[in-house]
Every structure is written in structure tokens, then in C-alpha cells.
Design an enzyme around this catalytic site. Structure first.
Site, PDB file in Angstrom:
ATOM      1  N   TYR A   1      -5.363   4.236   3.639  1.00 43.79           N
ATOM      2  CA  TYR A   1      -4.339   3.607   2.765  1.00 43.79           C
ATOM      3  C   TYR A   1      -3.813   4.250   2.104  1.00 43.79           C
ATOM      4  O   TYR A   1      -4.658   4.663   0.889  1.00 43.79           O
ATOM      5  CB  TYR A   1      -3.684   2.064   2.440  1.00 43.79           C
TER       6      TYR A   1
ATOM      7  N   GLU B   1       4.226   6.878   0.541  1.00 48.89           N
ATOM      8  CA  GLU B   1       3.358   6.540   1.919  1.00 48.89           C
ATOM      9  C   GLU B   1       2.466   7.242   3.050  1.00 48.89           C
ATOM     10  O   GLU B   1       3.055   7.525   3.919  1.00 48.89           O
ATOM     11  CB  GLU B   1       3.983   5.148   2.089  1.00 48.89           C
TER      12      GLU B   1
END
Ligand code: GDP
Ligand code: MN
Length: 392
Positions: free
Chosen positions: A105, A193
Site C-alpha cells: 500500500y 492512493e
């Protein structure tokens, strides 16, 4: 403003980030043709992904792999029209499926407390980061960028090391982290993101296997207040998914924010709108919205604002608080009278208009038998009582 994955990927590409190529398709036939092109270009499998402005598409069945163009078209026809968290899928992204070795991530957000852009990374990628934050907060690593110096290479490097990356992937990570920071700055984004940022297995042109970091998913939220500096980004607004009341408010030039209470508020000026909400709360009520009709509002705007307020079924009473400066009180009164004539739902309302043309406004409102108030305290108290009376 949220934008679709495909558009977010375009913004990442513009900053030189590694994003595998894709096409957007709106019908099963388009999916089939796109899949065929990727397979012809050497892809072993293709991936078909729902384009909706919500996360967790994978879990919801909105991300599927296919080995042939025929299978891709079948998968595509299943995903198109699917309901994901209340949103109907109207388009999908088609691309060559990556051979995933590991998922990370990587995200950039604005940390309001420190007033800096913070980069966050985790070795537990693929799953929703909120989940990771709940279950294992220690698995999320952060660095905060100095607004003048930007994200420095050593910071990005320490973040990559913290999630367990080593060269040559670590070098790629440093470049990608810098690219996320650049994407934030270039577009006035609130959030960028990449989840998963994936290590993928590939075969180099000379046939040797290699591993590479690529952005397999992308989520970007743009700062609405920054959009006036990026007129080209306005084209990325997905009207299919925009809340109709938000679209209506934008068209009218009204600042409108939904809240959970039962008292609809119509006010001019952001400061006065907040004061009004404070007083509603002070007298034991809950505002249903923040609404600033702006300066110099004409009767059409007032009528439109009233429609927005009434579109919310939770609204049990309405408080109109106008301080006439450039805005003329009689103009607002005329708008309120028009709105009430067309109103589908009878909701009690109290109106306070002071300032420019307040006397004319008072006369108009009196003739039309509106409930009025002179002080803001009185108006707020009445509105709260009206909402309570209606609730009973
Ligand atoms: P999200 O669920 O909305 O976040 O959508 P993602 O784009 O992140 O996809 C969800 C999951 O599908 C990823 O975490 C991957 O595990 C998987 N996935 C997405 N793209 C690919 C791909 O190209 N190849 C493979 N093997 N899996 C993929
Ligand atoms: Mn994802």
C-alpha cells in the site's frame, strides 16, 4: 471531487509513474475488442475492473481476470450493470493482467494537524487501509514532507525500507513515492492512493525474468477548492455518479453541505451560516444542512435553494436567516413566496430578514402569511420548536 481509477491512472502516468496500459469499455463488445488487443500484444490474461467511485470493488466481484476475449466479454457483461454499494457500473477498465508477487500500500494524504503532505506505506497491501489501521496500526509507516523542501529521497527510502523493500525494487519505490507527492502537488489533490502497489513478475525483452513495482490501482480525490486552478480536471467529474443535489447546488452557485439534523437552514454568507447552525444547536435543534446562498442572491437562486432543502426528507422545519447587504431582502422574500407556491411538501418555516430592503421584505412576507422573526435568537428558537412540534 473523486475521480475514476482510469482518470487517476492518467494523472499518475503524467508524473511518469509505472502504470500498466488500459482501455475503458462501456459494453461487452468493447470489452471483447479491448481484451483481444491486449492478448494479441502478448498478455497471458486480461483484467476487467468496474469503474465506480467506491473502494472494495474486488471484494464486491467487480474485478475479474479472463484468459480469452470471449471470457472477458462474459465477465464484462456480468460486471457492467452490476450494483456495487448502491452504484450501477456503467464502464469498466480492461488491461493486461499482472502476475502479482506481492502487494503493498502507498498513499499520500494531507495531514491537517501538521499541515503537511504525509506519505503512508504498508507491506499489507491489497486490503483496505482502514482495515489495516484497525487491526495492525503498527504495519503502517509514515513520513511527512516539508512544504518547502518537498519529499526528500532519504525519506522515501526509509519508508521503502520500513515495508521491507530492498534494491532494485527499493529504488523504484523511491521514484514512485516522489511521483505520488508530485501528483498531489500538480493537481491540488487531497489524497493519492495506490493499493496495491504491486511487485509483478515479468519477462524482459531478452527473455529473462524480472520483478518490477507497478501501480495496479489508483484512487485520487481532488480538493474542490483547488479546481479553479485546474480547469482541465473539471472534465474528469463523473456526472453519472454525482449526487444530484450536489450538481444542482453547483449549478446555482450555492454552497450546500448535507448534515444529519431536521432543521433546514438558508443563510447568506458562510460565517452567518455557521452562526445560525450554532444557534440552532444552542436551542436544542440539529441543522439538516449548511447552506450559503451567496451574496446578491436573486429570487431564482432562493427558490432553487429551497428546493434543495426540501429534497431532504429529514427536514421538519426551515430557518431562513438573511442579512441584506448586496442581497436585497425583498428579492429573497419574493423567492420564498415563489418557492412556497410550488412546494410539494408543507414544512413550517420561520424567516428573519434584516438589512437592505428589510421593510419591503417584511411587508411581502406578512401579506403571504409567513412566520417571521426579528432577532436571530428568536428565529432559531422558533425553528427548533417547529421541528419538535412536527416530530411529535
Ligand atoms: P479495489 O478492490 O476496488 O481496491 O480494486 P483493486 O484494483 O485494488 O483490485 C482488487 C484486487 O484485485 C487487487 O488487490 C488484486 O489482488 C486483484 N487484481 C487487480 N488487478 C490485478 C491484475 O492485474 N492481476 C491480478 N492477478 N490480480 C489483480
Ligand atoms: Mn485497491
Amino acid at each position: 471531487m473523486k475521480i475514476q481509477e482510469a482518470d487517476a491512472k492518467s494523472l499518475l502516468l503524467a508524473q511518469g509513474l509505472p502504470v500498466p496500459p488500459w482501455e475503458v469499455a462501456r459494453t461487452a463488445e468493447e470489452v471483447k475488442a479491448a481484451a483481444q488487443r491486449f492478448l494479441d500484444a502478448g498478455a497471458g490474461r486480461v483484467v476487467v475492473k468496474a469503474q465506480v467511485l467506491v473502494g472494495g470493488r474486488g471484494k464486491a466481484g467487480g474485478v475479474k481476470l479472463a484468459s480469452s476475449a470471449q471470457e472477458a466479454s462474459e465477465v464484462g457483461s456480468r460486471i457492467l450493470g452490476m450494483d456495487i454499494k448502491g452504484i450501477t457500473v456503467r464502464k469498466v477498465l480492461v488491461g493486461a493482467a499482472a502476475e502479482i508477487v506481492k502487494e503493498f500500500y502507498l498513499g499520500a494524504i494531507i495531514d491537517r494537524a501538521s499541515r503537511r503532505i504525509v506519505l503512508m506505506a504498508s507491506a499489507e497491501g491489497g486490503v483496505e487501509i482502514e482495515e489495516v489501521a484497525r487491526q495492525s496500526p503498527g504495519a503502517i509507516h509514515r513520513v511527512s514532507a516539508d512544504p518547502l523542501l518537498g519529499l526528500l529521497a532519504f525519506q522515501a527510502r526509509s519508508l521503502g525500507l520500513a515495508v521491507g523493500l530492498r534494491d532494485p525494487l527499493l529504488n523504484q519505490f523511491v521514484a514512485i513515492a516522489g511521483g505520488l507527492y508530485a501528483t498531489m502537488k500538480a493537481n491540488d489533490a487531497d489524497l493519492v492512493e495506490v493499493n496495491p502497489l504491486a511487485v509483478v513478475a515479468e519477462t524482459a525483452a531478452d527473455g529473462t525474468p524480472r520483478e518490477r513495482l507497478v501501480c495496479l490501482d489508483a484512487k485520487i480525490t481532488l480538493d474542490d477548492s483547488g479546481l479553479s486552478r485546474h480547469l482541465e480536471l473539471e472534465a474528469l467529474r463523473d456526472l453519472d455518479e454525482e449526487d444530484p443535489t450536489d450538481a444542482q447546488a453547483r449549478k446555482l452557485g450555492i454552497n450546500f453541505i448535507h448534515l444529519d439534523g431536521s432543521i433546514g437552514c438558508m443563510v447568506n454568507g458562510a460565517g452567518l451560516a455557521m452562526t445560525t447552525m450554532d444557534l440552532v444547536k444552542h436551542f436544542g435543534g440539529e441543522p439538516a444542512n449548511f447552506l450559503d446562498v451567496g451574496g446578491g442572491a436573486r429570487h431564482e437562486t432562493v427558490r432553487g435553494a429551497m428546493e434543495l432543502i426540501l429534497a431532504d426528507p429529514k427536514v421538519k422545519a426551515i430557518l431562513v436567516n438573511i442579512f441584506g447587504g448586496i442581497t436585497r431582502g425583498d428579492e429573497v422574500a419574493a423567492g420564498l413566496i415563489e418557492a412556497r407556491a410550488q412546494q410539494a411538501r408543507a414544512v413550517p418555516m420561520v424567516v428573519r430578514i434584516v438589512g437592505t430592503n428589510a421593510a419591503q421584505a417584511a411587508r411581502l412576507l406578512q401579506e403571504a402569511r409567513f412566520e417571521t422573526a426579528t432577532s436571530l435568537d428568536e428565529a432559531a428558537e422558533k425553528a427548533v420548536a417547529m421541528a419538535k412540534g412536527a416530530a411529535r
